[in-house]
Design a protein around this motif. Structure first.
Motif, short mmCIF file in Angstrom:
data_model
loop_
_atom_site.label_atom_id
_atom_site.label_comp_id
_atom_site.label_asym_id
_atom_site.label_seq_id
_atom_site.Cartn_x
_atom_site.Cartn_y
_atom_site.Cartn_z
N VAL A 27 -0.68 -0.26 13.03
CA VAL A 27 0.21 -0.71 11.47
C VAL A 27 -1.30 0.05 10.79
O VAL A 27 -0.61 -0.36 8.66
N ALA A 28 -1.71 1.28 10.83
CA ALA A 28 -2.52 2.02 9.88
C ALA A 28 -2.16 2.75 9.16
O ALA A 28 -2.98 3.24 8.16
N TRP A 29 -0.71 3.41 9.33
CA TRP A 29 -0.38 3.81 8.51
C TRP A 29 -0.13 3.15 6.91
O TRP A 29 1.01 3.62 6.15
N ILE A 30 0.75 2.31 7.40
CA ILE A 30 0.98 1.66 6.07
C ILE A 30 0.62 1.83 4.28
O ILE A 30 -0.62 0.87 4.91
N GLU A 31 0.99 2.09 3.76
CA GLU A 31 0.21 1.68 2.64
C GLU A 31 1.23 1.30 1.65
O GLU A 31 3.46 1.47 1.30
N VAL A 32 0.42 -0.05 1.05
CA VAL A 32 1.90 -0.04 0.00
C VAL A 32 1.93 -0.13 -1.49
O VAL A 32 0.66 0.36 -2.08
N SER A 33 2.69 0.05 -1.98
CA SER A 33 3.10 0.80 -3.19
C SER A 33 3.60 -0.04 -4.38
O SER A 33 4.75 -1.34 -4.14
N VAL A 34 2.76 -0.27 -5.72
CA VAL A 34 3.31 -1.60 -6.31
C VAL A 34 4.17 -1.07 -6.85
O VAL A 34 5.08 -1.39 -7.53
N THR A 35 4.59 0.75 -7.45
CA THR A 35 6.24 1.33 -8.35
C THR A 35 6.62 1.14 -7.60
O THR A 35 8.02 0.48 -7.65
N GLY A 36 7.02 0.60 -6.01
CA GLY A 36 8.39 1.31 -5.44
C GLY A 36 7.78 -0.70 -4.60
O GLY A 36 9.15 -0.91 -5.03
N LEU A 89 -0.06 -4.57 5.30
CA LEU A 89 1.28 -5.22 5.98
C LEU A 89 2.49 -4.85 5.64
O LEU A 89 3.23 -5.20 6.19
N TYR A 90 2.91 -5.01 4.54
CA TYR A 90 3.82 -5.01 4.00
C TYR A 90 5.03 -3.93 4.49
O TYR A 90 5.01 -2.90 3.91
N VAL A 91 6.12 -3.96 4.68
CA VAL A 91 7.08 -3.34 4.89
C VAL A 91 8.17 -4.06 4.75
O VAL A 91 8.08 -4.76 5.30
N ASP A 92 9.29 -3.58 4.51
CA ASP A 92 10.36 -4.74 3.54
C ASP A 92 11.23 -4.71 4.71
O ASP A 92 11.18 -5.90 5.13
N ARG A 93 11.29 -4.15 6.05
CA ARG A 93 11.99 -4.43 7.39
C ARG A 93 11.21 -5.99 8.12
O ARG A 93 12.11 -6.14 8.74
N TYR A 94 9.57 -6.08 7.80
CA TYR A 94 9.17 -6.52 8.96
C TYR A 94 9.44 -8.22 7.84
O TYR A 94 9.56 -8.98 9.47
N VAL A 95 10.46 -8.19 6.66
CA VAL A 95 10.80 -9.87 6.41
C VAL A 95 12.39 -9.17 5.85
O VAL A 95 13.21 -9.74 5.14
N MET A 136 4.86 -13.68 0.74
CA MET A 136 3.15 -14.11 1.25
C MET A 136 2.56 -12.42 2.06
O MET A 136 1.47 -12.18 2.11
N LEU A 137 3.52 -11.82 2.07
CA LEU A 137 2.96 -11.09 2.98
C LEU A 137 2.50 -9.54 2.16
O LEU A 137 1.56 -8.84 2.12
N LEU A 138 3.24 -9.59 0.46
CA LEU A 138 2.49 -8.91 -0.40
C LEU A 138 1.23 -9.37 -0.63
O LEU A 138 0.11 -7.94 -0.79
#
Length: 448
Positions: A192-201, A261-267, A251-253
């Protein structure tokens, strides 16, 4: 691309699959075993790959309708089930060979049993709840956040203490039994090192959904209180649906502030909360005076059509996917000739040809040291820079599959050797873009 991994893993012999899960992708292990069983029963290609997700989402829609009917009446249930089926994320993952649809179905089933257990506490019912939540966590670990949402529901709803104690016991059993998988997957966190959380997205999208859900919950609560429809000894729909919508992604955010770790499909199952709240709000608005109902229905119909038609059409086209591995393999077959070499830049993009391997196209994988199955990995292992260079200089043409974004992120000595040899000894004959993939043909001595 994820579907290609599912297809490959599900077709591995069970000993090989089990050995692979010991050091990679254990989080999806139960799902791969399930799809493996599907292919044993029926080798139906992409249809068999996606059929479990289709069935799971159909069952989930029925489950959402049943929960809405139980908590707020038939009209709410009907609307909630229909809204759930129309939600864009639901439509996408209903047609994708990954675990998210099955996880959502299990969370909805567990939620239904949770309501049953709160209304009529019995050991068998709580045992069923523990079993369903355990299965959902084993299919994807972040389903554990649905347990937290149910706990929040018990905090805000008037339920007996014995119910809360029984929920704690059932939840602890589920988490304890799933702990070995969690510990194993933590050792594989590089996936999951590829995950980047976007504030705007990501964050903005969550806030918008939460605001919509909160508005619906406020409307329903106000109406029920005003009309004296709330029963003091029962769970109300907002107290169940709003935590389900808000708590897991929130919680994920929050965790993502430390480790992304946040990806919308995970929840994905949080969408059930939105559907339930929307169904309850529509049910409330339906009760407005009849002379205003027509305007309301027309407005809702126009809004649904305006959003749904373009979204639904897009989601059913190949353009809705970042990586279309079928199109990539077809394009490679068109430009390649038997005996050509093939290079993946970086090597992890070998996933593009997992379903239709280079060998089946008559190509030589110039950088492959051990195949995915032999090496018990997802994408195979790469040869040393010296071996890669030697192999490249033995062929006259090379088909290169590049992902420019990933090249920089996965830079190794071997990966740097590939473009260096191409630039020094080969000329570029052609180049074609297929979304994130760039397919190039290189030849020596101008023999394109």
């Amino acid at each position: 691309m994820d579907e290609a991994v599912t297809y490959d893993m599900a077709h591995r012999p069970l000993p090989v699959l089990w050995a692979t899960l010991g050091h990679t992708d254990a989080v999806h292990g139960l799902y791969y075993l399930l799809v493996h069983g599907v292919f044993v029963l029926w080798e139906g290609g992409v249809v068999a790959l996606r059929l479990p997700s289709v069935i799971a989402m159909a069952c989930t829609a029925a489950g959402v309708a049943a929960i809405g009917r139980r908590l707020a009446g038939p009209r709410c249930g009907l609307v909630a089930g229909a809204v759930f089926a129309l939600l864009p994320p639901v439509q996408r993952y209903a047609q994708e060979g990954r675990s998210y649809a099955l996880v959502t179905a299990l969370v909805v089933a567990a939620t239904w049993v949770f309501l049953q257990a709160c209304a009529r506490p019995r050991s068998a019912t709580w045992a069923a709840y523990a079993a369903l939540t355990l299965l959902s966590i084993l299919l994807h670990e972040f389903a554990v956040l649905a347990l937290v949402a149910h706990g929040v529901t018990l905090l805000v709803a008037p339920v007996p203490r014995m119910v809360a104690r029984a929920w704690i016991a059932a939840s602890c059993c589920s988490v304890a039994l799933a702990t070995p998988l969690v510990l194993l997957s933590m050792r594989q966190s590089q996936q999951v090192a590829w995950i980047e959380v976007s504030v705007t997205g990501d964050a903005t999208g969550f806030v918008l959904l939460a605001v919509v859900g909160l508005a619906c919950a406020t409307l329903v609560t106000w109406f029920n209180t005003h009309k004296h429809l709330m029963r003091s000894a029962s769970l109300g729909l907002p107290s169940l649906a709003l935590p389900l919508l808000v708590v897991p992604p929130a919680m994920l955010l929050l965790v993502s502030a430390v480790k992304p770790l946040y990806v919308d499909r995970y929840v994905l199952y949080a969408q059930t909360g939105l559907a339930l709240l929307t169904g309850a709000a529509v049910d409330v608005l339906w009760r407005v005076p009849r002379r205003r109902r027509g305007v309301f229905l027309v407005a809702v119909a126009v809004a649904v059509l305006a959003v749904e038609v373009p979204v639904a059409t897009h989601l059913r086209s190949s353009a809705s996917r970042v990586d279309d591995v079928t199109a990539i393999s077809r394009a490679v077959a068109q430009v390649a000739s038997p005996g050509d070499g093939v290079l993946f830049l970086p090597g992890s993009r070998r996933v593009w040809l997992l379903q239709r391997t280079p060998e089946s196209l008559g190509l030589i994988d110039l950088s492959l040291a051990a195949s995915p199955r032999t090496s018990r990995t997802l994408y195979g292992t790469e040869a040393s820079p010296a071996v890669i260079r030697h192999r490249m200089l033995r062929v006259s043409r090379v088909v290169v599959l590049r992902d420019p974004v990933r090249e920089g992120a996965e830079s190794t000595a071997g990966e740097r050797t590939k473009p260096r040899v191409l630039e020094q000894w080969f000329a570029t004959c052609s180049s074609r873009e297929l979304r994130t993939a760039r397919i190039e043909v290189h030849a020596r001595d101008g023999k394109c």
